[in-house]
Enzyme design. Structure first.
Site, PDB file in Angstrom:
ATOM      1  N   HIS A  56       4.943   1.019  -6.825  1.00  0.00           N
ATOM      2  CA  HIS A  56       5.630   0.891  -5.216  1.00  0.00           C
ATOM      3  C   HIS A  56       7.209   0.732  -5.409  1.00  0.00           C
ATOM      4  O   HIS A  56       7.997   1.151  -4.409  1.00  0.00           O
ATOM      5  CB  HIS A  56       4.762  -0.008  -4.455  1.00  0.00           C
ATOM      6  CG  HIS A  56       5.158  -1.389  -4.608  1.00  0.00           C
ATOM      7  ND1 HIS A  56       4.041  -2.263  -5.266  1.00  0.00           N
ATOM      8  CD2 HIS A  56       6.112  -2.164  -4.491  1.00  0.00           C
ATOM      9  CE1 HIS A  56       4.568  -3.415  -5.349  1.00  0.00           C
ATOM     10  NE2 HIS A  56       5.906  -3.268  -4.718  1.00  0.00           N
TER      11      HIS A  56
ATOM     12  N   ASP B 132      -1.196  -0.078  -9.745  1.00  0.00           N
ATOM     13  CA  ASP B 132       0.208   0.105  -9.266  1.00  0.00           C
ATOM     14  C   ASP B 132       1.139  -0.266 -10.077  1.00  0.00           C
ATOM     15  O   ASP B 132       2.037  -1.279  -9.848  1.00  0.00           O
ATOM     16  CB  ASP B 132      -0.020  -1.295  -7.892  1.00  0.00           C
ATOM     17  CG  ASP B 132       1.551  -1.047  -7.136  1.00  0.00           C
ATOM     18  OD1 ASP B 132       2.110   0.105  -7.007  1.00  0.00           O
ATOM     19  OD2 ASP B 132       1.905  -2.060  -6.637  1.00  0.00           O
TER      20      ASP B 132
ATOM     21  N   SER C 221       8.198  -7.855  -7.452  1.00  0.00           N
ATOM     22  CA  SER C 221       7.411  -7.103  -7.672  1.00  0.00           C
ATOM     23  C   SER C 221       7.706  -6.383  -9.078  1.00  0.00           C
ATOM     24  O   SER C 221       8.728  -5.792  -9.152  1.00  0.00           O
ATOM     25  CB  SER C 221       7.230  -5.881  -6.624  1.00  0.00           C
ATOM     26  OG  SER C 221       6.450  -6.410  -5.455  1.00  0.00           O
TER      27      SER C 221
END
Length: 336
Positions: free
Chosen positions: A179, A209, A288
């Site tokens: 993402h 992810d 992230s």
């Protein structure tokens, strides 16, 4: 006419006992031992006692003397050493303070952070040119309108997506979150030495992810992170999240493993992630794709999400990371 005397040639016998010979007295007067104490002149030298025979005569005395000398030598250090009394509390405390002052103890977190830092990179995803058009809209008063970001790692100041990555192969292979780079027209990575490079996506793992990037230009001294299997990971073990929260960093936050084999559904409900590591080290948008490491500096997971039931998307104490086994498989590395 007188007759001459006639002498007998045989010795005359004395009427009494014969007198003692005067030779011993004469020898004593002259300082010589009596003739009876002197060795006979006719005894050969080979018949006289040798040194070996004399030692054998005194063997017991020699053994006793040697034993006493050996005991003296063996006990000499102990006899001459000073008797030391046990150290008191004050003396022990002073010794510890002196030792720490000379060589201060290094915090485990510091060693872990320094071990992984050369492998941590900042990842920026530039949006397509068409995506920047809405930023030109203006509201009342002439001020630009910035749309709400779709990604939790979006940069409200430019529509960019800012996250973290970790080098897993020194040839420029980088792990990050999908993402972070999803839909980006251009990806730029910044290495720990400050150098930058454009990167391209070489593999995607939507179920985890994760995305694998290849930097087009790499530093000469690029270091790859050391990865460790999560098989021995357990709740309560200390871990650290390293990354660029809100683009600030590199930053480190320390916590513990809160649980294993967790599931997470994104706020939009587009994706369900399973087999996650739950941790409580502070993580925010921008973390992230960054590494979750143990106190030996080994990567055990890739930070991928935080639990945020409100719309502020800030850390409330629950973070999730993809186990490194899943990430390494996507990068083509052999399993642990």
């Amino acid at each position: 006419m007188a007759r001459p005397s006639i002498y007998s040639r045989s010795p005359a016998r004395a009427a009494g006992p014969a007198p003692a010979p005067a030779a011993p007295l004469a020898a004593a007067a002259a300082g010589r031992p009596p003739a009876s104490d002197m060795p006979p002149a006719d005894v050969p030298p080979s018949a006289r006692p040798t040194w070996r025979q004399r030692l054998l005569r005194h063997e017991r005395w020699l053994w006793a003397t040697g034993l006493v000398l050996a005991m003296l030598i063996a006990g000499w250090p102990a006899w001459t050493a000073k008797v030391q009394r046990p150290l008191g509390i004050d003396q022990i405390d002073a010794a510890l303070r002196e030792s720490i002052a000379k060589e201060p103890l290094q915090a485990p977190g510091l060693a872990a952070y320094e071990a992984v830092l050369p492998s941590v990179v900042r990842v920026v995803g530039e949006p397509p040119a068409a995506a920047s058009a809405p930023l030109q809209k203006t509201a009342k008063g002439g001020k630009p309108v910035v749309p709400a970001p779709d990604s939790e790692d979006a940069d409200p100041h430019g529509g960019r997506s800012v996250g973290t990555g970790v080098v897993i192969v020194d040839k420029g292979l980088i792990l990050t979150n999908l993402h972070v780079v999803d839909g980006a027209a251009k990806i730029t990575v910044t290495f720990s030495d400050g150098s930058q490079s454009e990167a391209r996506v070489v593999n995607l793992m939507p179920e985890n992810d994760l995305a694998v990037l290849q930097a087009l230009t790499i530093p000469d001294d690029l270091h790859a992170a050391t990865m460790r299997s999560t098989s021995g990971l357990a709740p309560g073990e200390a871990v650290m999240a390293v990354g660029f929260p809100f683009g600030i960093g590199p930053s480190a936050s320390q916590g513990v493993v809160s649980g294993l084999k967790r599931e997470f559904r994104s706020p939009e409900g587009r994706r369900i992630l399973t087999n996650l590591i739950q941790f409580d080290a502070a993580a925010n948008p921008g973390n992230s794709g960054g590494p979750l490491i143990t106190m030996d500096g080994h990567v055990v997971g890739i930070v991928t999400a935080i639990m945020n039931p409100n719309e502020q998307r800030t850390f409330i104490g629950i973070g999730f990371a993809v186990p490194i086994e899943n990430a390494a498989a996507g990068a083509g590395l052999p399993p642990f």
